[in-house]
Scaffold this motif. Structure first.
Motif, mmCIF file in Angstrom:
data_model
loop_
_atom_site.group_PDB
_atom_site.id
_atom_site.type_symbol
_atom_site.label_atom_id
_atom_site.label_comp_id
_atom_site.label_asym_id
_atom_site.label_seq_id
_atom_site.Cartn_x
_atom_site.Cartn_y
_atom_site.Cartn_z
ATOM 1 N N ALA A 1 -5.581 -2.462 -2.560
ATOM 2 C CA ALA A 1 -5.429 -1.233 -1.770
ATOM 3 C C ALA A 1 -4.576 -1.451 -0.518
ATOM 4 C CB ALA A 1 -6.808 -0.703 -1.394
ATOM 5 N N GLU A 2 -4.383 -2.715 -0.129
ATOM 6 C CA GLU A 2 -3.543 -3.006 1.041
ATOM 7 C C GLU A 2 -2.066 -3.067 0.671
ATOM 8 O OE1 GLU A 2 -4.611 -3.241 4.160
ATOM 9 O OE2 GLU A 2 -6.663 -2.866 3.467
ATOM 10 N N THR A 3 -1.749 -2.934 -0.621
ATOM 11 C CA THR A 3 -0.369 -3.101 -1.073
ATOM 12 C C THR A 3 0.146 -1.808 -1.702
ATOM 13 O OG1 THR A 3 -0.772 -3.728 -3.376
ATOM 14 C CG2 THR A 3 -1.010 -5.478 -1.731
ATOM 15 N N SER A 4 1.452 -1.773 -1.924
ATOM 16 C CA SER A 4 2.064 -0.611 -2.587
ATOM 17 C C SER A 4 2.168 -0.850 -4.087
ATOM 18 C CB SER A 4 3.466 -0.387 -2.009
ATOM 19 O OG SER A 4 4.249 -1.539 -2.252
ATOM 20 N N ARG A 5 1.587 -1.968 -4.584
ATOM 21 C CA ARG A 5 1.677 -2.331 -6.007
ATOM 22 C C ARG A 5 0.304 -2.707 -6.566
ATOM 23 N NH1 ARG A 5 5.577 -7.121 -4.755
ATOM 24 N NH2 ARG A 5 5.798 -5.953 -2.831
ATOM 25 N N PRO A 6 -0.701 -1.851 -6.425
ATOM 26 C CA PRO A 6 -2.046 -2.232 -6.882
ATOM 27 C C PRO A 6 -2.093 -2.616 -8.350
ATOM 28 C CG PRO A 6 -1.917 0.117 -6.346
ATOM 29 C CD PRO A 6 -0.657 -0.496 -5.851
ATOM 30 N N ASP A 7 -1.142 -2.087 -9.147
ATOM 31 C CA ASP A 7 -1.107 -2.424 -10.582
ATOM 32 C C ASP A 7 -0.679 -3.872 -10.820
ATOM 33 O OD1 ASP A 7 1.381 -1.507 -9.461
ATOM 34 O OD2 ASP A 7 2.233 -1.599 -11.479
ATOM 35 N N ARG A 8 -0.045 -4.513 -9.799
ATOM 36 C CA ARG A 8 0.444 -5.890 -9.961
ATOM 37 C C ARG A 8 -0.439 -6.884 -9.191
ATOM 38 N NH1 ARG A 8 3.161 -6.904 -13.951
ATOM 39 N NH2 ARG A 8 4.183 -8.665 -12.993
ATOM 40 N N LEU B 1 7.721 -7.952 2.052
ATOM 41 C CA LEU B 1 8.755 -8.967 1.831
ATOM 42 C C LEU B 1 9.289 -9.009 0.401
ATOM 43 C CD1 LEU B 1 10.104 -11.562 3.130
ATOM 44 C CD2 LEU B 1 8.146 -12.839 2.222
ATOM 45 N N LEU B 2 8.397 -8.817 -0.563
ATOM 46 C CA LEU B 2 8.769 -9.128 -1.951
ATOM 47 C C LEU B 2 8.976 -7.867 -2.794
ATOM 48 C CD1 LEU B 2 6.352 -12.146 -2.350
ATOM 49 C CD2 LEU B 2 8.829 -12.221 -2.077
ATOM 50 N N PRO B 3 9.921 -7.918 -3.763
ATOM 51 C CA PRO B 3 10.194 -6.754 -4.606
ATOM 52 C C PRO B 3 8.943 -6.291 -5.359
ATOM 53 C CG PRO B 3 11.760 -8.539 -5.050
ATOM 54 C CD PRO B 3 10.748 -9.089 -4.099
ATOM 55 N N ALA B 4 8.933 -5.010 -5.710
ATOM 56 C CA ALA B 4 7.738 -4.377 -6.281
ATOM 57 C C ALA B 4 7.293 -5.007 -7.591
ATOM 58 C CB ALA B 4 8.008 -2.893 -6.495
ATOM 59 N N GLU B 5 8.212 -5.670 -8.318
ATOM 60 C CA GLU B 5 7.812 -6.241 -9.613
ATOM 61 C C GLU B 5 7.083 -7.584 -9.474
ATOM 62 O OE1 GLU B 5 10.922 -5.671 -8.660
ATOM 63 O OE2 GLU B 5 12.180 -7.442 -9.022
ATOM 64 N N VAL B 6 7.097 -8.159 -8.271
ATOM 65 C CA VAL B 6 6.414 -9.447 -8.084
ATOM 66 C C VAL B 6 4.909 -9.211 -8.016
ATOM 67 C CG1 VAL B 6 6.126 -11.432 -6.539
ATOM 68 C CG2 VAL B 6 8.413 -10.453 -6.901
ATOM 69 N N GLY B 7 4.164 -9.910 -8.863
ATOM 70 C CA GLY B 7 2.714 -9.746 -8.883
ATOM 71 C C GLY B 7 2.038 -10.707 -7.921
ATOM 72 N N PHE B 8 0.815 -10.348 -7.509
ATOM 73 C CA PHE B 8 0.033 -11.185 -6.593
ATOM 74 C C PHE B 8 -1.262 -11.618 -7.280
ATOM 75 C CE2 PHE B 8 1.795 -8.360 -2.915
ATOM 76 C CZ PHE B 8 3.023 -9.015 -2.964
ATOM 77 N N ARG C 1 -9.953 -8.609 -13.309
ATOM 78 C CA ARG C 1 -9.068 -7.451 -13.437
ATOM 79 C C ARG C 1 -9.605 -6.311 -12.576
ATOM 80 N NH1 ARG C 1 -7.004 -4.384 -18.962
ATOM 81 N NH2 ARG C 1 -5.580 -3.022 -17.836
ATOM 82 N N GLY C 2 -8.799 -5.882 -11.605
ATOM 83 C CA GLY C 2 -9.207 -4.753 -10.768
ATOM 84 C C GLY C 2 -9.031 -3.439 -11.521
ATOM 85 N N ASP C 3 -9.596 -2.352 -10.988
ATOM 86 C CA ASP C 3 -9.470 -1.047 -11.646
ATOM 87 C C ASP C 3 -8.011 -0.649 -11.823
ATOM 88 O OD1 ASP C 3 -12.135 -0.808 -11.826
ATOM 89 O OD2 ASP C 3 -12.370 0.521 -10.086
ATOM 90 N N ALA C 4 -7.169 -1.033 -10.846
ATOM 91 C CA ALA C 4 -5.766 -0.599 -10.881
ATOM 92 C C ALA C 4 -4.848 -1.604 -11.582
ATOM 93 C CB ALA C 4 -5.265 -0.364 -9.461
ATOM 94 N N THR C 5 -5.363 -2.802 -11.887
ATOM 95 C CA THR C 5 -4.505 -3.835 -12.492
ATOM 96 C C THR C 5 -3.985 -3.348 -13.846
ATOM 97 O OG1 THR C 5 -5.957 -5.504 -11.516
ATOM 98 C CG2 THR C 5 -4.392 -6.285 -13.165
ATOM 99 N N SER C 6 -2.667 -3.413 -14.043
ATOM 100 C CA SER C 6 -2.100 -2.908 -15.297
ATOM 101 C C SER C 6 -2.297 -3.920 -16.434
ATOM 102 C CB SER C 6 -0.597 -2.639 -15.127
ATOM 103 O OG SER C 6 0.080 -3.859 -14.919
ATOM 104 N N GLN C 7 -2.219 -3.413 -17.647
ATOM 105 C CA GLN C 7 -2.307 -4.283 -18.819
ATOM 106 C C GLN C 7 -1.147 -5.284 -18.806
ATOM 107 O OE1 GLN C 7 -4.856 -4.275 -21.104
ATOM 108 N NE2 GLN C 7 -3.894 -6.170 -21.835
ATOM 109 N N GLU C 8 0.027 -4.823 -18.366
ATOM 110 C CA GLU C 8 1.204 -5.700 -18.324
ATOM 111 C C GLU C 8 0.965 -6.873 -17.356
ATOM 112 O OE1 GLU C 8 4.605 -3.856 -16.597
ATOM 113 O OE2 GLU C 8 5.998 -5.341 -17.398
#
Ligand SMILES: NC(=O)c1ccc[n+]([C@@H]2O[C@H](COP(=O)([O-])OP(=O)(O)OC[C@H]3O[C@@H](n4cnc5c(N)ncnc54)[C@H](O)[C@@H]3O)[C@@H](O)[C@H]2O)c1
Length: 289
Positions: free
Chosen positions: A131-138, A110-117, A158-165
């Motif tokens: 891992a269930e999403t296409s944006r693991p960094d967010r 539903l939501l654009p890739a820049e929206v974090g969860f 902070r997950g392994d894939a969570t970005s610094q941003e």
């Protein structure tokens, strides 16, 4: 020039979701609050009303808001699609893996890739959700304590894939909510609940095995250890259903039978005595006038 308030999505309006929504509103955010159950949204209105009326008295420093303005800052809805336009989503649905998994798949579509969860879970590792999403960094864990608007700190995972941003954005968001943050690693139950839920479970067993009154258990912790609340009143505040689901999730993760919920806890949940939210748990509560 007036600044447009930032809009945050909150999904799940139960014990903690309603309180996170109130905390955001008290700090000047607009909220889209989604729950599949309309009566939960009605309850969240009551939680917001109580937070606006009593929050600033209990926690000096919380702003005093006009109740009508506070209620107008929230869009109460059963439709997930109403989250479109939110810059970030805090998820607070039941501590049940399949429920969360299905929801994240829908949110991701539903939501654009820049929206974090922000995953507000008691025990599920952030990486498993990411891992269930296409944006693991967010995707990041934000473990609020209840009632969120009265607590000074939040545990951030902070997950392994969570970005610094993503981490920086979330720390800034939480700072805007007046919170201190404690960043921990990503393992089941994190620091808080891997420890606290053993504590709740053993407290329940002390009542069950030795006939000790819940008030006596809690009094020992408050008066002797100097805790603000004892384990059983804390469990009642969290919700005994959520405590039991968390213990089950920790048992699945660690395979350690210390996490098997006590018979008394299971009996209370089976009979609908879930703590404060149903008026009875280890204690009996009267509704707030
Ligand atoms: N209770 C606490 O003190 C606390 C604190 C921190 C984190 N948590 C975590 O937050 C989450 C919620 O816990 P809770 O105690 O508020 O549970 P709860 O059972 O009180 O509330 C869960 C809410 O989610 C709603 N829901 C379920 N599926 C949904 C969906 N697909 N879409 C929208 N809404 C949905 C339910 O209707 C319910 O209102 C859990 O993961 C829990 O581990 C709870």
């Amino acid at each position: 020039m007036a600044v447009t308030p930032r809009t945050i999505g909150v999904v799940g309006a139960g014990s903690i979701g309603a309180s996170v929504c109130a905390d955001l509103v008290l700090h000047g955010f607009h909220v889209v609050l989604v729950d599949t159950v309309p009566t939960q949204l009605d309850r969240a209105r009551e939680v917001l009303t109580e937070a606006v009326r009593f929050g600033p008295m209990v926690r000096p420093g919380l702003p005093r808001l006009d109740l009508a303005d506070a209620l107008a800052a929230v869009r109460f809805t059963t439709e997930l699609e109403d989250l479109t336009g939110c810059e970030f989503v805090v998820e607070n649905v039941s501590e049940h893996w399949e429920t969360k998994r299905e929801l994240y798949r829908r949110l991701d579509a539903l939501l654009p890739a820049e929206v974090g969860f922000g995953v507000n879970t008691s025990s599920i590792p952030v990486g498993r959700v990411a891992a269930e999403t296409s944006r693991p960094d967010r995707v990041i864990g934000i473990h609020f304590m209840n009632p969120a608007y009265l607590k000074e700190a939040v545990e951030v995972m902070r997950g392994d894939a969570t970005s610094q941003e993503c981490l920086d954005d979330v720390l800034a968001l939480l700072s805007g909510m007046g919170k201190e943050t404690i960043v921990v690693g990503d393992f089941p139950g994190f620091v808080s609940n891997r420890i606290s839920h053993l504590f709740f479970n053993e407290a329940s067993r002390v009542v069950e095995d030795h006939g000790v009154e819940p008030a006596v258990v809690d009094e020992v912790f408050r008066k002797c250890f100097g805790h603000l609340m004892g384990p059983l009143e804390t469990a009642d505040l969290i919700g005994l259903d959520t405590v039991l689901l968390t213990l089950e999730s920790l048992h699945d993760s660690y395979g350690d039978d210390r996490f098997l919920g006590s018979a008394l806890l299971r009996d209370k949940v089976a009979s609908g005595r879930l703590g404060r939210k149903t008026g009875e748990g280890f204690y009996t509560y009267r509704p707030t006038p």
